[in-house]
Design an enzyme around this catalytic site. Structure first.
Site, short mmCIF file in Angstrom:
data_model
loop_
_atom_site.label_atom_id
_atom_site.label_comp_id
_atom_site.label_asym_id
_atom_site.label_seq_id
_atom_site.Cartn_x
_atom_site.Cartn_y
_atom_site.Cartn_z
N MET A 76 69.47 -1.19 38.56
CA MET A 76 70.72 -0.69 39.13
C MET A 76 71.80 -1.08 38.49
SD MET A 76 69.74 0.38 43.06
CE MET A 76 69.83 -1.18 43.73
N GLY A 77 71.49 -1.72 37.34
CA GLY A 77 72.84 -2.47 36.58
C GLY A 77 73.27 -3.70 37.04
N GLY B 101 67.08 -11.80 35.07
CA GLY B 101 65.92 -11.30 35.53
C GLY B 101 65.81 -9.89 34.91
N HIS B 102 66.77 -8.93 34.60
CA HIS B 102 66.48 -7.78 34.04
C HIS B 102 66.32 -7.84 32.69
CE1 HIS B 102 69.63 -6.56 37.43
NE2 HIS B 102 68.65 -6.08 37.70
N GLN C 188 67.99 5.37 48.06
CA GLN C 188 67.58 4.20 48.66
C GLN C 188 68.09 3.25 49.52
OE1 GLN C 188 66.46 2.84 44.71
NE2 GLN C 188 67.00 0.40 45.29
N LYS D 276 60.09 -9.96 41.83
CA LYS D 276 61.28 -10.47 42.77
C LYS D 276 61.13 -9.19 43.92
CE LYS D 276 65.58 -11.24 44.23
NZ LYS D 276 66.04 -9.81 44.48
N MET E 217 67.47 -14.75 41.05
CA MET E 217 68.50 -13.90 40.37
C MET E 217 68.65 -12.51 40.92
SD MET E 217 69.10 -14.81 36.45
CE MET E 217 69.10 -16.56 36.11
N SER E 218 69.64 -11.97 41.50
CA SER E 218 69.95 -10.74 42.05
C SER E 218 71.31 -10.27 41.72
CB SER E 218 69.64 -10.98 43.57
OG SER E 218 70.26 -9.81 44.21
N ARG F 161 73.02 -8.92 43.65
CA ARG F 161 73.95 -8.97 44.90
C ARG F 161 74.37 -10.74 44.98
NH1 ARG F 161 70.15 -5.07 47.20
NH2 ARG F 161 71.45 -3.51 48.12
P1 AMP Z 1 67.39 -3.79 40.40
O1 AMP Z 1 68.48 -3.58 39.27
O2 AMP Z 1 67.99 -4.86 41.36
O3 AMP Z 1 67.18 -2.61 41.06
O4 AMP Z 1 66.31 -4.28 39.80
C1 AMP Z 1 65.68 -3.64 38.43
C2 AMP Z 1 64.49 -4.51 38.02
O5 AMP Z 1 64.76 -5.84 37.75
C3 AMP Z 1 63.48 -4.59 39.28
O6 AMP Z 1 61.99 -4.30 38.63
C4 AMP Z 1 63.57 -5.83 40.01
O7 AMP Z 1 62.48 -6.23 40.39
C5 AMP Z 1 63.89 -6.78 38.59
N1 AMP Z 1 64.56 -8.01 38.89
C6 AMP Z 1 65.54 -7.88 39.65
N2 AMP Z 1 65.71 -9.61 39.86
C7 AMP Z 1 64.89 -10.22 39.37
C8 AMP Z 1 64.45 -11.52 39.04
N3 AMP Z 1 65.45 -12.33 39.50
N4 AMP Z 1 63.55 -11.78 38.17
C9 AMP Z 1 62.62 -10.77 37.66
N5 AMP Z 1 63.05 -9.37 37.81
C10 AMP Z 1 63.85 -8.92 38.63
#
Ligand code: AMP
Length: 280
Positions: free
Chosen positions: A30-31, A36-37, A61, A149, A184-185, A187
């Protein structure tokens, strides 16, 4: 790096590269990219000939009272990070391309979507599974990478792939954390200085649970109480759930069997954060 905004063009690109015998990796996000990404992108680059990063904040979602409108955005930063990771195609679909007028087909992974975040966020995983299946059909990846995560999301997608005979390999990737332990997030950017400090108790509470198990504790209630006590050391955190469950079925464990998934969701101020670990 090629930027594609139309689903049709993305699919044509994917089919033409498949026809040449090339392997495609997809990292759906989701950018507002962070390390992590990027760990998923680097691994995807190693595994395949072509690396596709999708960036789409999926309205399906988010619940009506959730942070869809406030979801962090950083397109400029994302472009640089994607280039650094040698992304071949950045797929930036519009909402109307993914959900055109009269859209009416959804994917429901019935059991795995129920507990944990599914209970707190009704319809969330239906939105996730639907968009991921659409991305698989559009991008036609051989491999798709997902982070542990979002452990329940990963399990929901693995189940969907198995149930629907999707020709894609799901590659789970370990959680990437900040130096101080916070997972990492995107958010995390929304946290104030005080909230960022308070959020440290989340990874500390996971460490506390691991310590309890290492010391021989096998009562799930006692382990959850230790996690709760650690989280409650700060007043800034409101617990959504603390659950010990089976890592495959995600069903709660009345008696601790190892390995077990310890999953946490909580609000730090208004920001909802999740984290987990496997207890062995
Ligand atoms: P999101 O942009 O939050 O939807 O995440 C996109 C992808 O990155 C998903 O597969 C998440 O599980 C992964 N992701 C997000 N945060 C982390 C993290 N801290 N470590 C590993 N993968 C992550």
């Amino acid at each position: 790096m090629k930027i594609i905004e139309s689903a049709k063009e993305m699919q044509e690109w994917a089919l033409s590269h498949r026809a040449k015998g090339q392997k495609i990796a997809l990292v759906p996000t989701m950018g507002s990219l962070h390390e992590g990404h990027l760990s998923l992108l680097r691994e995807g680059k190693k595994l395949c000939d072509q690396l596709v990063l999708s960036l789409f904040v999926n309205p399906a979602q988010f619940g009506p009272n959730e942070d869809l409108k406030q979801y962090p955005k950083d397109l400029k930063g994302d472009l640089h990070k994607a280039q650094d990771c040698q992304v071949d195609v950045l797929f930036l679909p519009t909402t109307s391309d993914i959900y055109p007028e009269n859209f009416q087909t959804y994917v429901d992974v019935t059991e795995l979507a129920q507990p944990l975040c599914g209970a707190s966020r009704p319809g969330h995983f239906k939105g996730v599974a639907t968009v991921v299946l659409k991305l698989f059909n559009i991008v036609q990846p051989h491999v798709a990478l997902f982070g542990e995560k979002d452990f329940q999301q990963l399990r929901v997608i693995e189940q969907m792939v198995q149930d629907l005979n999707l020709p894609v390999e799901i590659k789970p990737m370990p959680i990437v954390r900040e130096a101080d332990g916070l997972a990492m997030s995107s958010r995390n950017k929304k946290l104030s200085k005080e909230e960022r400090q308070a959020s440290l108790t989340i990874s500390l509470s996971l460490a506390k649970a691991k310590m309890c198990v290492d010391q021989g504790e096998r009562d799930p209630q006692k382990i959850k109480e230790a996690v709760q006590a650690t989280l409650e050391e700060t007043k800034k955190i409101t617990i959504d759930y603390i659950q010990l469950c089976h890592p495959k079925t995600l069903q709660p464990l009345p008696l601790l069997t190892l390995p077990a998934l310890l999953a946490i969701a909580c609000f730090v101020g208004k920001t909802r954060l999740i984290d987990n670990c496997i207890l062995r």
